[in-house]
Write a protein that holds these residues in place. Structure first.
Motif, mmCIF file in Angstrom:
data_model
loop_
_atom_site.group_PDB
_atom_site.id
_atom_site.type_symbol
_atom_site.label_atom_id
_atom_site.label_comp_id
_atom_site.label_asym_id
_atom_site.label_seq_id
_atom_site.Cartn_x
_atom_site.Cartn_y
_atom_site.Cartn_z
ATOM 1 N N SER A 219 -15.383 -6.161 -2.919
ATOM 2 C CA SER A 219 -13.926 -6.243 -3.103
ATOM 3 C C SER A 219 -13.164 -5.110 -2.422
ATOM 4 O O SER A 219 -11.951 -4.997 -2.613
ATOM 5 C CB SER A 219 -13.591 -6.241 -4.596
ATOM 6 O OG SER A 219 -14.018 -5.032 -5.208
ATOM 7 N N LYS A 220 -13.831 -4.251 -1.662
ATOM 8 C CA LYS A 220 -13.160 -3.110 -1.032
ATOM 9 C C LYS A 220 -12.942 -3.381 0.454
ATOM 10 O O LYS A 220 -13.859 -3.308 1.249
ATOM 11 C CB LYS A 220 -13.991 -1.844 -1.206
ATOM 12 C CG LYS A 220 -14.075 -1.363 -2.650
ATOM 13 C CD LYS A 220 -14.828 -0.052 -2.740
ATOM 14 C CE LYS A 220 -14.882 0.456 -4.171
ATOM 15 N NZ LYS A 220 -15.623 1.736 -4.285
ATOM 16 N N TYR A 221 -11.680 -3.650 0.880
ATOM 17 C CA TYR A 221 -10.569 -3.813 -0.077
ATOM 18 C C TYR A 221 -9.894 -5.137 0.249
ATOM 19 O O TYR A 221 -9.704 -5.461 1.429
ATOM 20 C CB TYR A 221 -9.537 -2.694 0.046
ATOM 21 C CG TYR A 221 -10.046 -1.365 -0.450
ATOM 22 C CD1 TYR A 221 -10.117 -1.130 -1.831
ATOM 23 C CD2 TYR A 221 -10.470 -0.386 0.410
ATOM 24 C CE1 TYR A 221 -10.573 0.090 -2.296
ATOM 25 C CE2 TYR A 221 -10.932 0.824 -0.059
ATOM 26 C CZ TYR A 221 -10.990 1.069 -1.403
ATOM 27 O OH TYR A 221 -11.465 2.244 -1.876
ATOM 28 N N VAL A 222 -9.560 -5.873 -0.800
ATOM 29 C CA VAL A 222 -8.840 -7.124 -0.625
ATOM 30 C C VAL A 222 -7.415 -6.848 -0.170
ATOM 31 O O VAL A 222 -6.895 -7.504 0.745
ATOM 32 C CB VAL A 222 -8.844 -7.943 -1.933
ATOM 33 C CG1 VAL A 222 -7.952 -9.168 -1.805
ATOM 34 C CG2 VAL A 222 -10.261 -8.354 -2.304
ATOM 35 N N ASN A 223 -6.778 -5.876 -0.778
ATOM 36 C CA ASN A 223 -5.376 -5.578 -0.481
ATOM 37 C C ASN A 223 -5.236 -4.585 0.660
ATOM 38 O O ASN A 223 -6.163 -3.835 0.979
ATOM 39 C CB ASN A 223 -4.668 -5.047 -1.726
ATOM 40 C CG ASN A 223 -4.580 -6.086 -2.824
ATOM 41 O OD1 ASN A 223 -5.276 -5.988 -3.831
ATOM 42 N ND2 ASN A 223 -3.767 -7.106 -2.623
ATOM 43 N N CYS A 224 -4.046 -4.575 1.274
ATOM 44 C CA CYS A 224 -3.767 -3.705 2.401
ATOM 45 C C CYS A 224 -3.561 -2.263 1.924
ATOM 46 O O CYS A 224 -3.421 -2.016 0.718
ATOM 47 C CB CYS A 224 -2.522 -4.196 3.149
ATOM 48 S SG CYS A 224 -0.971 -3.945 2.251
ATOM 49 N N PRO A 225 -3.515 -1.286 2.837
ATOM 50 C CA PRO A 225 -3.326 0.109 2.425
ATOM 51 C C PRO A 225 -2.074 0.332 1.578
ATOM 52 O O PRO A 225 -2.106 1.118 0.627
ATOM 53 C CB PRO A 225 -3.239 0.856 3.767
ATOM 54 C CG PRO A 225 -4.075 0.038 4.697
ATOM 55 C CD PRO A 225 -3.831 -1.388 4.288
ATOM 56 N N ALA A 226 -0.977 -0.352 1.897
ATOM 57 C CA ALA A 226 0.236 -0.203 1.090
ATOM 58 C C ALA A 226 0.021 -0.732 -0.320
ATOM 59 O O ALA A 226 0.583 -0.206 -1.290
ATOM 60 C CB ALA A 226 1.414 -0.918 1.752
ATOM 61 N N GLY A 227 -0.798 -1.790 -0.462
ATOM 62 C CA GLY A 227 -1.120 -2.300 -1.787
ATOM 63 C C GLY A 227 -1.945 -1.318 -2.594
ATOM 64 O O GLY A 227 -1.766 -1.184 -3.811
ATOM 65 N N ILE A 228 -2.851 -0.613 -1.918
ATOM 66 C CA ILE A 228 -3.637 0.423 -2.592
ATOM 67 C C ILE A 228 -2.721 1.576 -3.008
ATOM 68 O O ILE A 228 -2.861 2.133 -4.107
ATOM 69 C CB ILE A 228 -4.761 0.932 -1.679
ATOM 70 C CG1 ILE A 228 -5.667 -0.227 -1.239
ATOM 71 C CG2 ILE A 228 -5.581 2.000 -2.394
ATOM 72 C CD1 ILE A 228 -6.329 -0.973 -2.368
ATOM 73 N N ASP A 229 -1.789 1.950 -2.145
ATOM 74 C CA ASP A 229 -0.817 2.992 -2.498
ATOM 75 C C ASP A 229 -0.032 2.592 -3.739
ATOM 76 O O ASP A 229 0.252 3.432 -4.609
ATOM 77 C CB ASP A 229 0.148 3.245 -1.342
ATOM 78 C CG ASP A 229 -0.514 3.989 -0.188
ATOM 79 O OD1 ASP A 229 -1.645 4.481 -0.366
ATOM 80 O OD2 ASP A 229 0.107 4.071 0.883
ATOM 81 N N HIS A 230 0.333 1.305 -3.818
ATOM 82 C CA HIS A 230 1.082 0.823 -4.984
ATOM 83 C C HIS A 230 0.284 1.043 -6.264
ATOM 84 O O HIS A 230 0.839 1.467 -7.287
ATOM 85 C CB HIS A 230 1.419 -0.656 -4.818
ATOM 86 C CG HIS A 230 2.022 -1.274 -6.044
ATOM 87 N ND1 HIS A 230 3.330 -1.055 -6.425
ATOM 88 C CD2 HIS A 230 1.481 -2.072 -7.009
ATOM 89 C CE1 HIS A 230 3.575 -1.700 -7.554
ATOM 90 N NE2 HIS A 230 2.476 -2.313 -7.930
ATOM 91 N N LEU A 231 -0.996 0.768 -6.212
ATOM 92 C CA LEU A 231 -1.849 0.981 -7.377
ATOM 93 C C LEU A 231 -1.871 2.457 -7.769
ATOM 94 O O LEU A 231 -1.781 2.801 -8.957
ATOM 95 C CB LEU A 231 -3.264 0.496 -7.080
ATOM 96 C CG LEU A 231 -4.329 0.783 -8.140
ATOM 97 C CD1 LEU A 231 -3.944 0.170 -9.477
ATOM 98 C CD2 LEU A 231 -5.688 0.261 -7.682
ATOM 99 N N HIS A 232 -1.953 3.342 -6.792
ATOM 100 C CA HIS A 232 -1.960 4.780 -7.091
ATOM 101 C C HIS A 232 -0.603 5.238 -7.630
ATOM 102 O O HIS A 232 -0.545 6.162 -8.452
ATOM 103 C CB HIS A 232 -2.344 5.569 -5.841
ATOM 104 C CG HIS A 232 -3.817 5.544 -5.563
ATOM 105 N ND1 HIS A 232 -4.601 6.663 -5.577
ATOM 106 C CD2 HIS A 232 -4.656 4.505 -5.288
ATOM 107 C CE1 HIS A 232 -5.858 6.336 -5.314
ATOM 108 N NE2 HIS A 232 -5.908 5.028 -5.126
#
Length: 357
Positions: A159-172
């Protein structure tokens, strides 16, 4: 139309000054009405108000930049109204890490955590609803990242990573705003997440893992001794033996599962007011089914994974019209689309209830 920053923008959304659907070489134009309130931020469109009609295509591509603001103005001015109310819709394209200065985000975090009402609009559109609860003194948000076909992982579990870098930033960013991040043992075993704030500025939240049977080993990253409070939530009679310094909370279980409401009540008693249920999909689904979520952030990536780990799984319904329809805000996060679902209308009262005024 001028934005909040005084910059005139032409918004890349497929629409013209007409209520009739029409096909062009770049898009399908469809009828849609916004009853009021249109603002344009320098980072993209932001629309608020009851929407009438159903959009078929929302195209933010560079080659499809049309005079959407003119169309909205004509729509508002028109005396023709339809009575078919669909839902409360909010569309925006918030600032991502590509455009945001770290100091701007750090300032927002400080304002948010201090309960200030006036925050930068671009961030407040996405995170403002998490500042305080509407049902009681808790705010519990679930988070899930998935593919367009509703998968959170491939058939092999990757699953690393389904979402784009901006999506990962959103999670953080979510982690930086809450008091505690909670994951289920399945996610802790499969992904070994750190659950820390690394991609953006912000304080580190308390970390907790739900492990009814004590399956998680002592070397799990969630247990890392980095000065942050760590909690293991387990069931009575489990063989859990976490590292020294990790708090162990024992709660009743049924069929090997701990009730989400019991977990939420414990967290409230431990002083946690903003709670992020980060995953996995099964844990988020359990909290959703138990009516223990105020909001649900579903970040959808424009990819197809095929057969694999499913996203949200709820009990079956006999009829489609029995499904719960909720107010939803839609945000463009890099290449992903975030659906911010307001579930407060069905959430159980778990803390001190808000008083009517």
């Amino acid at each position: 139309m001028k934005s909040a920053f005084g910059v005139k923008r032409r918004i890349g959304l497929c629409a013209r000054n007409s209520f009739n659907a029409r096909v062009t070489p770049t898009c399908i134009e469809v009828p849609m009405r916004f009853e009021y309130s249109v603002t344009t931020l320098t980072d993209g469109p932001s629309l608020a108000g009851p929407a009438f009609g159903t959009p078929k295509v929302l195209d933010y591509s560079k080659r499809n930049r049309m005079a959407f603001s003119d169309w909205v103005a004509d729509s508002i001015a028109s005396q023709f109204l339809t009575s078919n109310f669909v839902s409360a819709v909010h569309l925006s394209n918030p600032t991502t890490s590509k455009f945001a200065h770290p100091d701007a985000w750090a300032n927002f975090v400080e304002l948010f955590r201090n309960g200030r009402p006036h925050m930068p609009q671009a961030w407040a559109d996405v995170f403002g609803p998490l500042q305080s609860g509407t049902v009681d003194d808790l705010v519990i948000v679930g988070q899930i990242g998935q593919s367009l076909d509703g998968r959170v992982a491939t058939a092999t579990g990757h699953s690393k990573y389904v979402n784009c870098p901006a999506g990962i930033d959103h999670l953080h960013r979510l982690r930086a705003l809450v008091d505690i991040v909670v994951v289920g043992v399945g996610t802790a075993l499969a992904d070994d997440p750190q659950l820390t704030v690394r991609h953006v500025c912000g304080p580190q939240p308390v970390r907790a893992v739900i492990d009814p049977r004590g399956r998680l080993g002592t070397n799990a990253k969630v247990f890392a001794d980095d000065g942050v409070r760590r909690i293991l939530i387990t069931a009575e009679g489990s063989r859990a033996a976490p590292p020294e310094g990790v708090e162990v909370v024992v709660l009743p279980s049924e069929d090997g599962n701990i009730a989400p409401s019991a977990i939420a009540c414990f967290l409230r008693g431990a002083g946690m007011r903003r709670v992020l249920i980060e995953g996995g999909a099964d844990t988020v689904s359990r909290f959703l089914t138990a009516r223990c979520l105020d909001r649900l952030h579903v970040t959808v990536a424009p990819v197809m994974l095929g057969m694999g780990g499913p996203g949200i799984a709820l009990p079956p319904l006999e009829r489609a019209d029995q499904a719960h329809r909720m107010p939803t805000r839609v945000h463009k996060i890099g290449d992903d689309v975030l659906f911010d679902c307001d579930l407060s209308g069905q959430r159980l009262t778990l803390g001190t209830a808000k008083k009517s005024t």
